[in-house]
Each structure stands twice: as C-alpha cells, then as structure tokens.
Write an enzyme that holds these catalytic residues in place. Sequence first.
Site, PDB file in Angstrom:
ATOM      1  N   ASP A  12       6.896   0.895  -3.191  1.00 24.36           N
ATOM      2  CA  ASP A  12       8.096   1.238  -3.479  1.00 24.36           C
ATOM      3  C   ASP A  12       7.973   0.037  -5.165  1.00 24.36           C
ATOM      4  OD1 ASP A  12      10.871   0.598  -4.453  1.00 24.36           O
ATOM      5  OD2 ASP A  12      10.911  -0.787  -4.198  1.00 24.36           O
ATOM      6  N   SER A  13       8.185   0.466  -5.661  1.00 23.19           N
ATOM      7  CA  SER A  13       8.208  -0.490  -7.373  1.00 23.19           C
ATOM      8  C   SER A  13       8.563  -2.070  -6.814  1.00 23.19           C
ATOM      9  CB  SER A  13       9.275   0.014  -7.982  1.00 23.19           C
ATOM     10  OG  SER A  13      10.295  -0.012  -8.111  1.00 23.19           O
ATOM     11  N   TYR A  44      10.420   1.178 -11.862  1.00 19.81           N
ATOM     12  CA  TYR A  44      10.528   2.632 -12.418  1.00 19.81           C
ATOM     13  C   TYR A  44      11.276   3.334 -12.646  1.00 19.81           C
ATOM     14  CZ  TYR A  44       5.972   1.991  -9.128  1.00 19.81           C
ATOM     15  OH  TYR A  44       4.991   1.552  -8.793  1.00 19.81           O
ATOM     16  N   GLY A  45      12.823   3.058 -12.467  1.00 17.86           N
ATOM     17  CA  GLY A  45      13.419   4.261 -12.923  1.00 17.86           C
ATOM     18  C   GLY A  45      13.791   4.872 -13.896  1.00 17.86           C
ATOM     19  N   CYS A  75      10.491   4.347  -1.606  1.00 17.25           N
ATOM     20  CA  CYS A  75      11.390   4.151  -3.623  1.00 17.25           C
ATOM     21  C   CYS A  75      11.813   5.757  -3.153  1.00 17.25           C
ATOM     22  CB  CYS A  75      10.066   4.098  -4.630  1.00 17.25           C
ATOM     23  SG  CYS A  75      10.414   4.093  -6.161  1.00 17.25           S
ATOM     24  N   ASN A  76      12.506   5.762  -4.173  1.00 19.75           N
ATOM     25  CA  ASN A  76      13.269   7.013  -4.436  1.00 19.75           C
ATOM     26  C   ASN A  76      13.003   7.899  -5.752  1.00 19.75           C
ATOM     27  OD1 ASN A  76      16.156   7.675  -1.990  1.00 19.75           O
ATOM     28  ND2 ASN A  76      15.669   5.417  -3.048  1.00 19.75           N
ATOM     29  N   GLU A 154      16.122  -8.202  -7.380  1.00 23.86           N
ATOM     30  CA  GLU A 154      14.695  -8.004  -7.544  1.00 23.86           C
ATOM     31  C   GLU A 154      15.285  -9.851  -7.721  1.00 23.86           C
ATOM     32  OE1 GLU A 154      11.795  -7.090  -7.649  1.00 23.86           O
ATOM     33  OE2 GLU A 154      12.844  -4.657  -6.541  1.00 23.86           O
ATOM     34  N   HIS A 188      16.504  -0.345  -3.421  1.00 26.07           N
ATOM     35  CA  HIS A 188      16.960  -1.556  -3.356  1.00 26.07           C
ATOM     36  C   HIS A 188      18.820  -2.379  -3.192  1.00 26.07           C
ATOM     37  CE1 HIS A 188      13.199  -2.234  -6.001  1.00 26.07           C
ATOM     38  NE2 HIS A 188      13.705  -3.212  -6.115  1.00 26.07           N
TER      39      HIS A 188
HETATM   40  N1  DGL Z   1      13.753   1.243  -5.617  1.00 24.13           N
HETATM   41  C1  DGL Z   1      13.208   2.309  -5.656  1.00 24.13           C
HETATM   42  C2  DGL Z   1      14.051   3.196  -5.633  1.00 24.13           C
HETATM   43  O1  DGL Z   1      14.371   3.734  -4.690  1.00 24.13           O
HETATM   44  C3  DGL Z   1      12.900   2.143  -7.768  1.00 24.13           C
HETATM   45  C4  DGL Z   1      13.836   0.706  -8.229  1.00 24.13           C
HETATM   46  C5  DGL Z   1      13.327   0.865  -9.821  1.00 24.13           C
HETATM   47  O2  DGL Z   1      11.772   0.461  -9.971  1.00 24.13           O
HETATM   48  O3  DGL Z   1      14.305   0.768 -10.138  1.00 24.13           O
HETATM   49  O4  DGL Z   1      13.792   4.302  -6.644  1.00 24.13           O
END
Ligand code: DGL
Length: 268
Positions: A12-13, A44-45, A75-76, A154, A188
């Site tokens: 995941d990020s 990552y979003g 991670c989505n 976080e 998250h």
């Molecule tokens: N937990 C991640 C997701 O499921 C990404 C959160 C992020 O890094 O912005 O998208």
Amino acid sequence: MIDGGAPIGVFDSGIGGLTVVRELIRQLPNESIIYFGDTARVPYGPKSPDTVLRYSREIVSFLKGQGVKAIVIACNTATAHALAALQEENELPIIGVIEPGSRAAARASEGGQIGVIGTYGTINSRAYEKAIIEAAPSTTITALACPLFVPLVEEGWLDTEATRLIAQEYLAPLVDAKIDTLVLGCTHYPLLKRVIGTTIGRDVRLIDSAEETAAETASVLRENGLVHSETQNARYRFIASDAPEQFLRVGQRFLGGSIDRVETVTLG
Ligand code: DGL
C-alpha cells in the site's frame, strides 16, 4: 516452481493496507506475509496514473526479490492505475481490491443506491463505477473523493473532533443522496469506520473490501496450488520506506501483537 511456504506480498502507499493484512491473518492463519508501506511517497491519491504505476512496479519488483508467491495490492489507487499492467507483466498471481469490494457492495445493496468514497485517483479512474455496474447494472452510484482522510489516518487521528468535522463536510452529499450502501474505496478508510458510520447514519451498510479481498486471495492461492497448509508459525514482516516509528505506533493500535518491528527499505 513457486514454493507454497513462501510469503504473500502485500503493499500500500502507507499504513492503510494493514486493514487487508488483518483480514488475511484472520482468514489465512498459516500464511506468512511481507508488507510494504510506501510511507516515503504517500499519498498516492493525488498523483498521476503513470507515477503510481512506476511506484507500484518498483514495489512489485522488490517483493518478488523477497521470494513472495503472490501479491495483494492493498491500495485502491494502485489497483485502479496499475493492476492490469502488473498482471500482464508478471507470472505470479496479483490480486487487487476494487473488484472484490464492488462485488460485496452489489450484494449488500438492497435499494441499488451505492456511494463510493476514495482518493482522487481512484474516483477519477471510475474503476468502482465500472466494476459495480458490471456486478449490478441497475445501480445508481454517487462517487466522492475524500483526500484528507488519508493524512488523518497516517497521523493516527482516528476519532478526533477534527476528523468528525471533516467527515461531516465530506459526506453531506452522500447523506442527501440517500445511499443505502457505502464503499470505503480506500484501504485507509476502514480505520475511520466509526466516524464514517456515525456521520453517514447507522442504516447505511459500510463495505470494507478487506474481507472480500482476503477471500479472493484464498481462492487464487487454491486455484494455483499455492496454499500453505502446514500449521507452522506464520511469519510477518513489515517494511516502510520512511518513518518506521510512526508506522509501528499506528500499526500496533490496529494489528496488536502481530506487528512488533518495522524495517526501513528505500526504493526508487
Ligand atoms: N490506501 C490507498 C488507497 O486505497 C491510498 C491512499 C493514498 O495514498 O492516497 O487508495
């Protein structure tokens, strides 16, 4: 020949993918896990699909170097931008979170009014809309990005006044849309389940794709003859690309004794 006793790689990020790890440990107690949280480059979003794909490739190559037998993209955002390419480029099974979550939402929704919340990357990719419509064609979907939820998690602000206020502001359009089911489309967000559930209303079903993703992982391992059936002690390794102490602190609140140490590995 991949060894069934090899660990499953999960990434995941940041810390959010631990929601999937918790479910993997519950459903697959014999399997060892190596988790990589890219805390140096979270979130990552808001990043472009190309950047997220590049980060994801680096992590997959690192995990393969650790001898994993399968990889779960917990991670989505990375699933939306990288799953298809990674599956094409690699021989080992790679599992994402969006299809399992969409199937669960389609099953749970009685009135066909589904809300989806996630990062900008996930929402703009429309990956959930496509997957939910495929599972339940007559569904109405309202999708919203809630980017501030990620830094709150976080930071470990899982149920503070500030978190509740932000949730009220973000989720108001979904309350107005009278959804019956809400997909927590970011790994998250299950850490904020209490606040999200209270804000959106108790009669709305919350879908956390972790459970469904772990079930999908179990069946993919079975199909590929990769199940580790011996009941020897499963081993868990947690790796962060930065700030391992913060990862450990929040991770322990969530995973308890399964996490007692976090290694640091820098990629890129
Ligand atoms: N937990 C991640 C997701 O499921 C990404 C959160 C992020 O890094 O912005 O998208």
